[in-house]
Design a protein around this motif. Structure first.
Motif, PDB file in Angstrom:
ATOM      1  N   ARG A 101       0.825  -1.215   0.000  1.00 44.64           N
ATOM      2  CA  ARG A 101       0.000   0.000   0.000  1.00 44.64           C
ATOM      3  C   ARG A 101       0.856   1.260   0.000  1.00 44.64           C
ATOM      4  NH1 ARG A 101      -3.129  -3.086   3.724  1.00 44.64           N
ATOM      5  NH2 ARG A 101      -5.067  -3.800   2.777  1.00 44.64           N
ATOM      6  N   GLU A 102       2.115   1.118   0.358  1.00 51.04           N
ATOM      7  CA  GLU A 102       3.012   2.269   0.297  1.00 51.04           C
ATOM      8  C   GLU A 102       3.343   2.632  -1.156  1.00 51.04           C
ATOM      9  OE1 GLU A 102       6.436   1.339   2.629  1.00 51.04           O
ATOM     10  OE2 GLU A 102       5.270   0.804   4.406  1.00 51.04           O
ATOM     11  N   ILE A 103       3.166   1.658  -2.056  1.00 51.84           N
ATOM     12  CA  ILE A 103       3.432   1.898  -3.471  1.00 51.84           C
ATOM     13  C   ILE A 103       2.165   2.352  -4.190  1.00 51.84           C
ATOM     14  CG2 ILE A 103       4.415   0.912  -5.578  1.00 51.84           C
ATOM     15  CD1 ILE A 103       6.298   0.981  -3.115  1.00 51.84           C
ATOM     16  N   HIS A 104       1.062   1.651  -3.908  1.00 51.05           N
ATOM     17  CA  HIS A 104      -0.231   1.966  -4.528  1.00 51.05           C
ATOM     18  C   HIS A 104      -1.310   1.727  -3.476  1.00 51.05           C
ATOM     19  CE1 HIS A 104      -3.796   1.506  -7.132  1.00 51.05           C
ATOM     20  NE2 HIS A 104      -3.128   2.255  -7.991  1.00 51.05           N
ATOM     21  N   PRO A 105      -2.313   2.607  -3.394  1.00 56.62           N
ATOM     22  CA  PRO A 105      -3.290   2.508  -2.300  1.00 56.62           C
ATOM     23  C   PRO A 105      -4.082   1.210  -2.254  1.00 56.62           C
ATOM     24  CG  PRO A 105      -3.949   4.169  -3.927  1.00 56.62           C
ATOM     25  CD  PRO A 105      -2.526   3.814  -4.205  1.00 56.62           C
ATOM     26  N   LEU A 106      -4.219   0.503  -3.369  1.00 54.33           N
ATOM     27  CA  LEU A 106      -4.931  -0.769  -3.336  1.00 54.33           C
ATOM     28  C   LEU A 106      -4.093  -1.875  -2.718  1.00 54.33           C
ATOM     29  CD1 LEU A 106      -6.844  -0.893  -6.741  1.00 54.33           C
ATOM     30  CD2 LEU A 106      -7.759  -0.427  -4.469  1.00 54.33           C
ATOM     31  N   GLY A 107      -2.778  -1.684  -2.652  1.00 50.10           N
ATOM     32  CA  GLY A 107      -1.912  -2.675  -2.024  1.00 50.10           C
ATOM     33  C   GLY A 107      -1.881  -4.006  -2.729  1.00 50.10           C
ATOM     34  N   LYS A 108      -1.960  -3.986  -4.046  1.00 50.46           N
ATOM     35  CA  LYS A 108      -1.978  -5.233  -4.800  1.00 50.46           C
ATOM     36  C   LYS A 108      -0.815  -5.268  -5.793  1.00 50.46           C
ATOM     37  CE  LYS A 108      -6.954  -5.985  -4.402  1.00 50.46           C
ATOM     38  NZ  LYS A 108      -6.819  -7.179  -3.552  1.00 50.46           N
ATOM     39  N   SER A 109      -0.557  -6.461  -6.314  1.00 48.89           N
ATOM     40  CA  SER A 109       0.483  -6.663  -7.309  1.00 48.89           C
ATOM     41  C   SER A 109      -0.174  -7.270  -8.543  1.00 48.89           C
ATOM     42  CB  SER A 109       1.543  -7.614  -6.732  1.00 48.89           C
ATOM     43  OG  SER A 109       2.535  -7.909  -7.664  1.00 48.89           O
ATOM     44  N   PRO A 110       0.283  -6.938  -9.750  1.00 45.49           N
ATOM     45  CA  PRO A 110       1.521  -6.224 -10.053  1.00 45.49           C
ATOM     46  C   PRO A 110       1.369  -4.705 -10.005  1.00 45.49           C
ATOM     47  CG  PRO A 110       0.516  -6.944 -12.080  1.00 45.49           C
ATOM     48  CD  PRO A 110      -0.331  -7.495 -10.976  1.00 45.49           C
ATOM     49  N   VAL A 111       2.462  -4.082  -9.696  1.00 46.67           N
ATOM     50  CA  VAL A 111       2.599  -2.635  -9.799  1.00 46.67           C
ATOM     51  C   VAL A 111       4.068  -2.368 -10.094  1.00 46.67           C
ATOM     52  CG1 VAL A 111       2.915  -2.358  -7.303  1.00 46.67           C
ATOM     53  CG2 VAL A 111       2.161  -0.417  -8.670  1.00 46.67           C
ATOM     54  N   ILE A 112       4.323  -1.385 -10.948  1.00 44.09           N
ATOM     55  CA  ILE A 112       5.706  -1.011 -11.241  1.00 44.09           C
ATOM     56  C   ILE A 112       5.905   0.460 -10.941  1.00 44.09           C
ATOM     57  CG2 ILE A 112       5.904  -2.758 -13.063  1.00 44.09           C
ATOM     58  CD1 ILE A 112       5.892  -0.380 -15.097  1.00 44.09           C
ATOM     59  N   THR A 113       7.146   0.804 -10.658  1.00 40.47           N
ATOM     60  CA  THR A 113       7.532   2.206 -10.602  1.00 40.47           C
ATOM     61  C   THR A 113       8.620   2.409 -11.644  1.00 40.47           C
ATOM     62  OG1 THR A 113       9.020   1.633  -8.758  1.00 40.47           O
ATOM     63  CG2 THR A 113       6.916   2.628  -8.195  1.00 40.47           C
ATOM     64  N   ASP A 114       8.443   3.438 -12.448  1.00 41.30           N
ATOM     65  CA  ASP A 114       9.406   3.804 -13.490  1.00 41.30           C
ATOM     66  C   ASP A 114       9.868   5.208 -13.144  1.00 41.30           C
ATOM     67  OD1 ASP A 114      10.931   4.088 -15.710  1.00 41.30           O
ATOM     68  OD2 ASP A 114       9.300   3.944 -17.164  1.00 41.30           O
ATOM     69  N   ASP A 115      10.967   5.285 -12.399  1.00 29.75           N
ATOM     70  CA  ASP A 115      11.381   6.539 -11.758  1.00 29.75           C
ATOM     71  C   ASP A 115      10.229   7.010 -10.865  1.00 29.75           C
ATOM     72  OD1 ASP A 115      13.897   6.461 -12.914  1.00 29.75           O
ATOM     73  OD2 ASP A 115      13.222   7.497 -14.715  1.00 29.75           O
ATOM     74  N   ASP A 116       9.584   8.143 -11.170  1.00 27.28           N
ATOM     75  CA  ASP A 116       8.521   8.655 -10.310  1.00 27.28           C
ATOM     76  C   ASP A 116       7.127   8.228 -10.770  1.00 27.28           C
ATOM     77  OD1 ASP A 116      10.344  10.005  -8.686  1.00 27.28           O
ATOM     78  OD2 ASP A 116      10.312  11.796  -9.952  1.00 27.28           O
ATOM     79  N   THR A 117       7.049   7.478 -11.846  1.00 25.52           N
ATOM     80  CA  THR A 117       5.756   7.053 -12.374  1.00 25.52           C
ATOM     81  C   THR A 117       5.357   5.712 -11.772  1.00 25.52           C
ATOM     82  OG1 THR A 117       6.183   8.180 -14.472  1.00 25.52           O
ATOM     83  CG2 THR A 117       4.476   6.487 -14.473  1.00 25.52           C
ATOM     84  N   VAL A 118       4.121   5.649 -11.257  1.00 25.60           N
ATOM     85  CA  VAL A 118       3.581   4.408 -10.701  1.00 25.60           C
ATOM     86  C   VAL A 118       2.498   3.901 -11.647  1.00 25.60           C
ATOM     87  CG1 VAL A 118       2.387   3.330  -8.762  1.00 25.60           C
ATOM     88  CG2 VAL A 118       4.038   5.163  -8.341  1.00 25.60           C
TER      89      VAL A 118
END
Length: 222
Positions: free
Chosen positions: A45-62
């Motif tokens: 959830r620190e990366i995305h509020p739904l707290g699910k995967s997959p999620v990527i970060t590309d520099d500052d882009t989520v």
């Protein structure tokens, strides 16, 4: 630098596979499922509020959601092979299978997983026969027939095409990989030879094998 926030035994394996096919540099941050609930940890959830995967970060882009991630990677980092123009007849096939994977096939597989778990869940002993009966009825009369129909349609399509959009690997194949791997654990894959062939040729690709080395293999959940 792209970071793949990878939950073990999850849809995010196909994101790693996509990156390997594209030859894009990336790193993986691994997350473990809760041993009791099998859900993702709160740290996601620190990366995305739904707290699910997959999620990527590309520099500052989520970027979250498998389909959105795959389209983002194809359009930002892909060679022409990965960006099919709308004027190409394959474009509509790619769009269809990209959305079909999570919009039609995965909901049935998730429903089957949930209803299969219900009889094994903690409950008063006198309720268990009722729960087992209802679950069995839903699986037998609704989920399995629907799933069989869909798998037959996919098998027929793949009997006429090497990959989902023709002779070349595309984003559609990346998206369809996970639901077909999940389905193969719950269906008689020998009765679906074109799907079996697709999975074998997919898993034989060096990029897929590198993805498994980096992210870990899928194991059936159920």
């Amino acid at each position: 630098m792209i970071t793949v926030h990878h939950l073990e035994n999850s849809r995010s394996l196909r994101i790693v596979w996509m990156l390997e096919e594209l030859g894009v540099e990336y790193r993986i941050k691994h997350y473990k499922r809760d041993s009791k609930t099998m859900l993702a940890p709160a740290e996601l959830r620190e990366i995305h509020p739904l707290g699910k995967s997959p999620v990527i970060t590309d520099d500052d882009t989520v970027v979250a959601e498998s389909g959105a991630i795959i389209e983002y990677l194809a359009n930002r980092y892909g060679a022409p092979q990965w960006v099919i123009p709308a004027s190409d007849p394959r474009w509509l096939q790619e769009r269809y299978w990209l959305h079909y994977a999570e919009g039609s096939l995965m909901p049935l597989l998730v429903m089957k997983l949930i209803f299969s778990h219900i009889p094994r869940s903690p409950m008063p002993f006198f309720v268990k026969p009722v729960a087992k009966g209802i679950s069995g009825k839903v699986i037998g009369s609704f989920i399995n027939p629907q799933l069989r129909t869909q798998l037959d349609v996919i098998n027929q399509h793949l009997s006429e095409h090497t990959w989902f959009t023709g002779n070349e690997l595309s984003s559609a194949d990346i998206m369809m990989s996970f639901p077909l791997q999940a389905a193969s654990a719950r269906a008689d894959i020998d009765a679906l030879p074109a799907i079996k062939r697709f999975l074998e040729q997919m898993e034989a690709r060096p990029a897929y094998q590198r993805a498994v080395e980096s992210a870990g293999p899928l194991t059936p959940m159920g």
